[in-house]
Each structure stands twice: as structure tokens, then as C-alpha cells.
Design an enzyme around this catalytic site. Sequence first.
Site, PDB file in Angstrom:
ATOM      1  N   GLN A   1       0.856  -1.182   0.000  1.00 39.37           N
ATOM      2  CA  GLN A   1       0.000   0.000   0.000  1.00 39.37           C
ATOM      3  C   GLN A   1       0.893   1.232   0.000  1.00 39.37           C
ATOM      4  O   GLN A   1       1.797   1.357   0.823  1.00 39.37           O
ATOM      5  CB  GLN A   1      -0.930   0.026   1.219  1.00 39.37           C
TER       6      GLN A   1
ATOM      7  N   HIS B   1      -8.630   1.823  -0.989  1.00 39.36           N
ATOM      8  CA  HIS B   1      -8.983   1.793  -2.403  1.00 39.36           C
ATOM      9  C   HIS B   1      -8.855   0.396  -2.975  1.00 39.36           C
ATOM     10  O   HIS B   1      -8.140  -0.441  -2.445  1.00 39.36           O
ATOM     11  CB  HIS B   1      -8.123   2.763  -3.224  1.00 39.36           C
TER      12      HIS B   1
ATOM     13  N   HIS C   1      -7.915  -1.418  -6.648  1.00 40.76           N
ATOM     14  CA  HIS C   1      -7.475  -1.353  -8.042  1.00 40.76           C
ATOM     15  C   HIS C   1      -8.408  -2.279  -8.808  1.00 40.76           C
ATOM     16  O   HIS C   1      -8.584  -3.439  -8.424  1.00 40.76           O
ATOM     17  CB  HIS C   1      -6.043  -1.874  -8.195  1.00 40.76           C
TER      18      HIS C   1
END
Length: 138
Positions: free
Chosen positions: A94, A100, A102
Amino acid sequence: MAADCLFCGIVAGTIPSETIDSDERTVAFMDINPATKGHALVVPRAHSADLLEIGPEDLSATVLAAQRLARRMKGVLGADGINLINACGAAAWQTVFHFHFHVVPRYEDDPLKLPWIPAPGDPEQIAATAAELRGEDG
């Protein structure tokens, strides 16, 4: 919003991005270092550092937004598959500490490879680790 967070800046509109989808809880935008054509990120609007910190409502909304985007990638870009990737912590690669996903479209001829070589594990070690995770004494 975290003042020094890149993704908070994108969500706020103070940092430019190629936004491709948004709703009341999430924003999806193109990755500026794409692994494949169409590689995008999906983030919650509210700042959470990682998987261990994000609340269940934002996590659910982010997963659903990633699924919506994955379906669009299959249909619009003709992706042969999709990788959904989350890194939690620096040891897991990270680099931006705003939760988040991907969403990486995969194509039969793309150059991406697994980051490990699958091989059989030691059954006793697997069982011992499973017992640890279940909270069983040794």
C-alpha cells in the site's frame, strides 16, 4: 478528508483526475500508472486509511462500485477478466493510505503475472495456522 491525502484531493476536486464514475459514497478514476488499458481505482469519499479502518457501509459501497466498474470494463473494453486488488499496509505494497481497490482489466495477451509462484504448502503448518486463526489453543 485528510489534508495531506492524494485521494481525498481527487475526491474533493482539488487534484485533477480522469473520473469515470461516482455516487454519493464513492469515486472511480483512472490510475496514472496503469498496469493494463483501463486500470482504475475506486475509493470511498470518506477517508479511511485501509481495510482495517473502513466502516462497513463505505466498504460495501466501494465493493459495489468496483463491481459496477468491472462489468463496464468487460463490456466496453472487452476485458477477458478482471483483477480486484487491495493492499492493506506498507508490507502489502500500500502506497496511498486511503482505502482503495485497483480494478485491473485483464487481457489474454497482457504481461501481468502472479506476484508469487503457487506451490503446495505444508499441511501441518496450514492446519496449525488455521487453528490459530480460529482462536484454538495449541
